[in-house]
Enzyme design. Structure first.
Site, PDB file in Angstrom:
ATOM      1  N   ASP A  26      91.855  21.259  92.387  1.00 17.62           N
ATOM      2  CA  ASP A  26      92.641  22.430  92.787  1.00 17.62           C
ATOM      3  C   ASP A  26      94.126  22.227  92.482  1.00 17.62           C
ATOM      4  O   ASP A  26      94.619  21.098  92.457  1.00 17.62           O
ATOM      5  CB  ASP A  26      92.437  22.686  94.289  1.00 17.62           C
ATOM      6  CG  ASP A  26      92.873  24.091  94.701  1.00 17.62           C
ATOM      7  OD1 ASP A  26      92.982  24.964  93.825  1.00 17.62           O
ATOM      8  OD2 ASP A  26      93.107  24.305  95.903  1.00 17.62           O
ATOM      9  N   HIS A  43      95.211  25.739  83.813  1.00 18.91           N
ATOM     10  CA  HIS A  43      93.792  25.426  83.589  1.00 18.91           C
ATOM     11  C   HIS A  43      93.627  24.551  82.344  1.00 18.91           C
ATOM     12  O   HIS A  43      92.797  23.657  82.313  1.00 18.91           O
ATOM     13  CB  HIS A  43      92.966  26.708  83.452  1.00 18.91           C
ATOM     14  CG  HIS A  43      92.974  27.552  84.695  1.00 18.91           C
ATOM     15  ND1 HIS A  43      92.827  27.005  85.953  1.00 18.91           N
ATOM     16  CD2 HIS A  43      93.122  28.894  84.880  1.00 18.91           C
ATOM     17  CE1 HIS A  43      92.875  27.993  86.862  1.00 18.91           C
ATOM     18  NE2 HIS A  43      93.070  29.135  86.230  1.00 18.91           N
ATOM     19  N   LEU A 137      76.583   7.386  83.170  1.00 16.15           N
ATOM     20  CA  LEU A 137      77.266   8.213  84.166  1.00 16.15           C
ATOM     21  C   LEU A 137      76.605   9.586  84.156  1.00 16.15           C
ATOM     22  O   LEU A 137      76.314  10.122  83.084  1.00 16.15           O
ATOM     23  CB  LEU A 137      78.756   8.352  83.782  1.00 16.15           C
ATOM     24  CG  LEU A 137      79.557   9.439  84.499  1.00 16.15           C
ATOM     25  CD1 LEU A 137      79.781   9.087  85.966  1.00 16.15           C
ATOM     26  CD2 LEU A 137      80.921   9.646  83.817  1.00 16.15           C
TER      27      LEU A 137
HETATM   28  C1  IPE Z   1      88.065  25.780  95.009  1.00 15.95           C
HETATM   29  O1  IPE Z   1      89.395  26.140  94.743  1.00 15.95           O
HETATM   30  C2  IPE Z   1      87.215  25.994  93.809  1.00 15.95           C
HETATM   31  C3  IPE Z   1      87.523  25.211  92.624  1.00 15.95           C
HETATM   32  C4  IPE Z   1      88.423  24.270  92.503  1.00 15.95           C
HETATM   33  C5  IPE Z   1      86.712  25.492  91.494  1.00 15.95           C
HETATM   34  P1  IPE Z   1      90.003  27.540  95.167  1.00 15.95           P
HETATM   35  O2  IPE Z   1      91.409  27.534  94.729  1.00 15.95           O
HETATM   36  O3  IPE Z   1      89.137  28.638  94.664  1.00 15.95           O
HETATM   37  O4  IPE Z   1      89.862  27.477  96.752  1.00 15.95           O
HETATM   38  P2  IPE Z   1      90.589  28.322  97.883  1.00 15.95           P
HETATM   39  O5  IPE Z   1      90.444  29.762  97.546  1.00 15.95           O
HETATM   40  O6  IPE Z   1      92.025  27.906  97.908  1.00 15.95           O
HETATM   41  O7  IPE Z   1      89.879  27.916  99.145  1.00 15.95           O
HETATM   42  C1  IPE Z   2      91.749  25.255  90.516  1.00 15.68           C
HETATM   43  O1  IPE Z   2      93.070  25.624  90.445  1.00 15.68           O
HETATM   44  C2  IPE Z   2      90.933  25.795  89.364  1.00 15.68           C
HETATM   45  C3  IPE Z   2      89.961  26.828  89.736  1.00 15.68           C
HETATM   46  C4  IPE Z   2      89.732  27.289  90.942  1.00 15.68           C
HETATM   47  C5  IPE Z   2      89.172  27.378  88.660  1.00 15.68           C
HETATM   48  P1  IPE Z   2      93.596  27.007  91.014  1.00 15.68           P
HETATM   49  O2  IPE Z   2      93.513  28.012  89.912  1.00 15.68           O
HETATM   50  O3  IPE Z   2      92.871  27.359  92.259  1.00 15.68           O
HETATM   51  O4  IPE Z   2      95.095  26.662  91.320  1.00 15.68           O
HETATM   52  P2  IPE Z   2      95.967  27.133  92.565  1.00 15.68           P
HETATM   53  O5  IPE Z   2      95.197  26.784  93.800  1.00 15.68           O
HETATM   54  O6  IPE Z   2      96.153  28.603  92.428  1.00 15.68           O
HETATM   55  O7  IPE Z   2      97.238  26.370  92.430  1.00 15.68           O
HETATM   56 MG    MG Z   3      93.217  27.003  94.227  1.00 13.47          MG
END
Ligand code: IPE
Ligand code: IPE
Ligand code: MG
Length: 263
Positions: A26, A43, A137
């Site tokens: 995240d 990303h 792995l």
């Molecule tokens: C969790 O992250 C899902 C992934 C990393 C794929 P999110 O960014 O979607 O989670 P919330 O919404 O902050 O809980």
């Molecule tokens: C995690 O990073 C990737 C996915 C959920 C696909 P985020 O896109 O949630 O990044 P933040 O949380 O907005 O910084």
């Molecule tokens: Mg996020």
């Protein structure tokens, strides 16, 4: 997950190094925002860290790595971001699968793939087939995955197979139908990006997993950051419901035996 690996049915053997690491990657969006870049740049940076983390696991001898790439709730994001993430998944599969195979990595995807477009479904199936016998792995990507979906799906599939279990069933009956049935439960859970929540990731499997939360954003999660997480794991005492004293007694009982074996 065999019965012997279930942390509630038995007490699994644990080592200094986690056998199974599960990560919520995240913070990509915030990483991009800090740099005045569009979220998709985050990303892209995150994908780079997937590569280095997979490599690090293979080198360290970690047997299972499970990565949360897209949750069942991430469809709620803007359409352009969802479509970029799908495209990124497709190009990562096209570019990386041969390399994973060469390096002895078994590739798996968990989640509801039926919502993905056909070409992506085919790439996943081909990658899983190609790498199915690799043993170094096991890399699992959770895509359109939700922990509640996983448990519901397992119950449905179990009952379709064995309708007589509708009246009563045990944990052992259900285990083979969970999506990570082939893996032991995660030893170490890592969430980057500062949030301290599970976000519907592996609800069943994280029952006794050691949790590690870091503010580091996923595109900044380098080998040093990974080492810090593993180092934190090595300092944990995994009791699985027992007392510290019981753990020490067990260890004391085992040490002389090992000394004898060594002669
Ligand atoms: C969790 O992250 C899902 C992934 C990393 C794929 P999110 O960014 O979607 O989670 P919330 O919404 O902050 O809980
Ligand atoms: C995690 O990073 C990737 C996915 C959920 C696909 P985020 O896109 O949630 O990044 P933040 O949380 O907005 O910084
Ligand atoms: Mg996020």
């Amino acid at each position: 997950m065999a019965n012997s690996d279930s942390t509630t049915i038995g007490i699994p053997a644990t080592g200094a190094l986690p056998r199974h690491v599960a990560i919520i990657m995240d913070g990509n969006g915030r990483w991009a925002k800090q740099r005045y870049l569009p979220r998709i740049a985050g990303h892209r940076g995150g994908a780079e860290k997937v590569r280095s983390t997979v490599r690090a696991c293979a080198e360290k001898g970690i047997e299972y790595l499970t990565l949360f790439a897209f949750s069942s709730e991430n469809w709620r994001r803007p359409a352009e971001e969802v479509s970029f993430l799908m495209q990124l998944f497709i190009s990562a599969l096209e570019q990386e699968v041969a390399k994973l195979h060469e390096n002895g990595v078994r590739f798996k995807v968990i989640g509801d793939l039926s919502r993905f477009e056909r070409p992506l479904q085919k790439l996943v199936a081909d990658a899983e087939n190609l790498t199915r016998n690799n043993t170094r792995l096991t890399l699992t990507v959770a895509a359109n995955y939700g922990g509640r979906w996983d448990i519901m799906e397992a119950v449905k599939r179990m009952l379709a197979d064995k309708p007589q279990l509708a009246a009563d069933f045990t944990e052992s009956d259900l285990l083979p139908y969970l999506s990570l049935a082939y893996a032991p439960e995660p030893d170490l859970f890592i969430r980057t990006g500062g949030e301290q929540r599970i976000s519907n990731f592996l609800l069943w499997q994280l029952a006794y997993t050691e949790m590690y939360f870091t503010d580091t954003l996923w595109p900044d999660f380098d080998i040093a950051a990974f080492d810090t997480a593993i180092e934190s794991y090595t300092r944990r005492e995994r009791r699985f419901g027992r007392t510290s004293e019981q753990l020490r007694e067990d260890a004391a009982r085992q040490t002389p035996r090992r000394a004898l074996d060594g002669r």
